[in-house]
Design an enzyme around this catalytic site. Structure first.
Site, PDB file in Angstrom:
ATOM      1  N   MET A   1       1.550  55.480  23.919  1.00  0.00           N
ATOM      2  CA  MET A   1       2.160  54.644  22.847  1.00  0.00           C
ATOM      3  C   MET A   1       3.672  55.265  22.516  1.00  0.00           C
ATOM      4  O   MET A   1       3.534  56.409  21.991  1.00  0.00           O
ATOM      5  CB  MET A   1       1.535  54.510  21.416  1.00  0.00           C
ATOM      6  CG  MET A   1       1.953  53.333  20.603  1.00  0.00           C
ATOM      7  SD  MET A   1       0.784  52.882  19.554  1.00  0.00           S
ATOM      8  CE  MET A   1       1.048  54.054  18.156  1.00  0.00           C
ATOM      9  N   CYS A   2       4.647  54.715  22.592  1.00  0.00           N
ATOM     10  CA  CYS A   2       5.734  55.145  22.130  1.00  0.00           C
ATOM     11  C   CYS A   2       6.745  54.133  21.356  1.00  0.00           C
ATOM     12  O   CYS A   2       6.213  53.058  21.401  1.00  0.00           O
ATOM     13  CB  CYS A   2       6.709  55.670  23.409  1.00  0.00           C
ATOM     14  SG  CYS A   2       6.187  56.990  24.276  1.00  0.00           S
TER      15      CYS A   2
END
Lengths: 305, 229
Positions: A1-2
């Site tokens: 997740m970014c």
């Protein structure tokens, strides 16, 4: 997740996009604690043949002078500054002139040969800031809030496979054509299939990071005559895996999302601003978000000024 | 009615949710100001209380609620009402992917468009979308009903096992194990009773335009019942 984000001011004038992007990324801090980065376009004010180099240099006696000597062998350093960073590194930033853009990558490769030295980027129309740590730490370190520009993209990183360091922080840049950068949330699972033909064309890969693959891919398409929108559309067809990524160019920003829509992307715009981000909480930092649009699976959006 | 207003500014989701759970014992209506698209709001609330989120909510708003009623005066992120067992979540704006993911009961209403995979793996309950719904709406749906007043995107009803998706607008394409049927009189009666309850007042003629997506087979993956292992 970014976390990924982009913002464009439609009037083409300089605005405080550094502050905007700092707020947008801070709102996405929960999506990635490892590092953060910015590409802030339009505010550098360099002459046509001028470039800005950002070079990571270990704090070691004499090393900075060696870096300067190496750059001066190709072209005289016009101005420079040193920005303190973490883990016994400083960022050496210098302004240079080159006869043409094609000299930039060879110069960077010469400097990269020095031990404990890494060129983070070289640019003409945008300022890249990326480092390890939180958004606000980096914002303080590099005074991002004061940076003016017409548009910007940014990233908060949650590393999945490649290492956490300044160099692997996003944005990633290409030198196929000037000043194309990419921030990315996700994975390109057919990475080698995308990379191989690009390498055969002579494009140089510095990492095994899939985001670097995207930026070379997009730049290769742009240099082949594709519009930004066409390049992004083709990427959605060619690339597998869960991804959404944002591209910055000297003229604007774009977002592309994988065909299964496995990574988020939302956008909103008004008469003044076009903004894209992983989550609405980020858009809210730059505009009223009563009308948030979801980027659909396989969809691309582009705004160019 | 006992009503109270609280402010989410400078609080974490855990702090806000804890405060709401405590207040829900003594109040009928809780108004949450400055939600700022925060994630996980009203997670696991099991009191019969109305919560008004005065702004946008982030991911998983109303996840695992039972009996609570939530009204969001803004947008919602991914997975609003995820795994709800009973109650109501009403989103006045748009919402992201996975609206009503896995719900066992209750009703989710989104006035504007929603993202992909609306109602994925839902077991029962109702989802109403005032606008359009994205890719793979009703993915692995196992019961309940989804009502889309706008268009429905590609692969609608992908691998649907039970339940029904009612669509007023265009059906871009169907997913595996999905087929389209015309509505019968019972279906129309059901929709005519339900939709006005949530402020969707359609002309009578519109109810003739709905189509219904249902499973082709109840056992699309494992063959005949005798083959069950």
């Amino acid at each position: 997740m970014c976390g990924i984000a982009g913002v464009v001011y439609k009037d083409k004038k300089l605005h405080n996009v550094g502050d905007d992007m700092t707020k947008m990324l801070n709102a996405l801090q929960h999506r990635g604690p490892d590092s953060a980065g910015f590409s802030i376009y339009g505010g550098l004010g360099l002459e046509d043949n001028e470039y800005l180099l950002n070079i990571e240099v270990k704090e070691k006696p004499g090393l900075l002078d060696t870096v300067k000597d190496t750059v001066n062998l190709t072209t005289p350093i016009k101005t420079d500054e040193i920005i303190p960073s973490v883990e016994n590194f400083v960022i050496y930033r210098c302004k240079i002139s080159l006869d043409n853009f094609s000299q930039l990558k060879p110069l960077i490769m010469d400097v990269d040969k020095l031990e404990n030295v890494m060129v983070l980027n070289g640019s003409h129309s945008f300022e890249m800031i990326k480092d390890v740590g939180s958004v606000l730490e980096i914002a303080d370190r590099y005074d991002t809030r004061s940076k003016m520009g017409t548009h910007a993209i940014g990233h908060t990183r949650f590393s999945t496979e490649s290492i956490v360091d300044r160099y692997h922080a996003h944005p990633f840049q290409t030198y196929i054509i000037p000043d194309i950068t990419v921030v990315h949330n996700g994975q390109i699972t057919n990475y080698w299939k995308i990379r191989d033909p690009l390498e055969r064309k002579g494009h140089i890969f510095e990492t095994n990071n899939d985001t670097e693959c995207i930026v070379h891919y997009v730049a290769d398409k742009l240099s082949s005559g594709y519009s930004l929108e066409e390049a992004l559309e083709q990427s959605v067809i060619d690339m597998d895996g869960p991804f959404s990524y944002v591209v910055g160019t000297p003229n604007g920003v774009g977002i592309a999302k994988d065909q299964l829509g496995l990574r988020p992307g939302v956008m909103a715009e008004n008469d003044d601003v076009f903004a894209i981000a992983s989550e609405e909480v980020s858009l809210r930092e730059v505009m009223d978000t009563s009308n948030v649009e979801q980027i659909s699976p396989g969809e691309v959006r582009v705004y160019e000024i | 009615m006992r009503e109270i207003e609280i402010d989410a500014q400078s609080k974490t989701p855990r702090e806000v949710n804890h405060e709401i759970k405590e207040l829900a014992k003594d109040y009928d209506r809780i108004i949450l100001k400055n939600p700022n698209a925060m994630h996980y709001l009203i997670a696991g609330l099991t009191e019969e209380v109305e919560v008004v989120i005065d702004g946008s909510a982030g991911y998983f708003v109303g996840t695992m609620i039972h009996e609570a009623k939530i009204k969001i005066n803004g947008n919602a992120g991914w997975f609003p009402a995820d795994n709800m067992t009973a109650g109501e979540v009403i989103v006045e704006g748009s919402a992201g992917d996975g609206v009503g993911q896995g719900i066992y009961g209750g009703t989710v209403v989104v006035r504007k468009d929603v993202g992909s995979r609306t109602g994925e793996i839902m077991k029962n309950g109702t989802i109403i979308v005032g606008g359009s719904s994205g890719f793979m709406t009703g993915l692995f749906m196992m019961g309940g009903r989804i009502i889309i007043l706008g268009d429905i995107a590609e692969d609608a009803g992908e691998s649907i096992i039970r339940g029904a998706i009612y669509v007023l607008g265009e059906i871009k394409s169907l997913g595996k194990n999905a087929k389209v049927e015309e509505l019968d009189q019972d279906d129309k009666k059901e929709l005519k009773e339900l939709l006005p309850t949530y402020g969707f007042d359609l002309d009578d003629s519109k109810y003739d335009q709905f189509r219904k997506i249902v499973p082709r087979s109840k056992r699309p993956f494992y063959g005949q019942e005798s083959e069950e292992g």
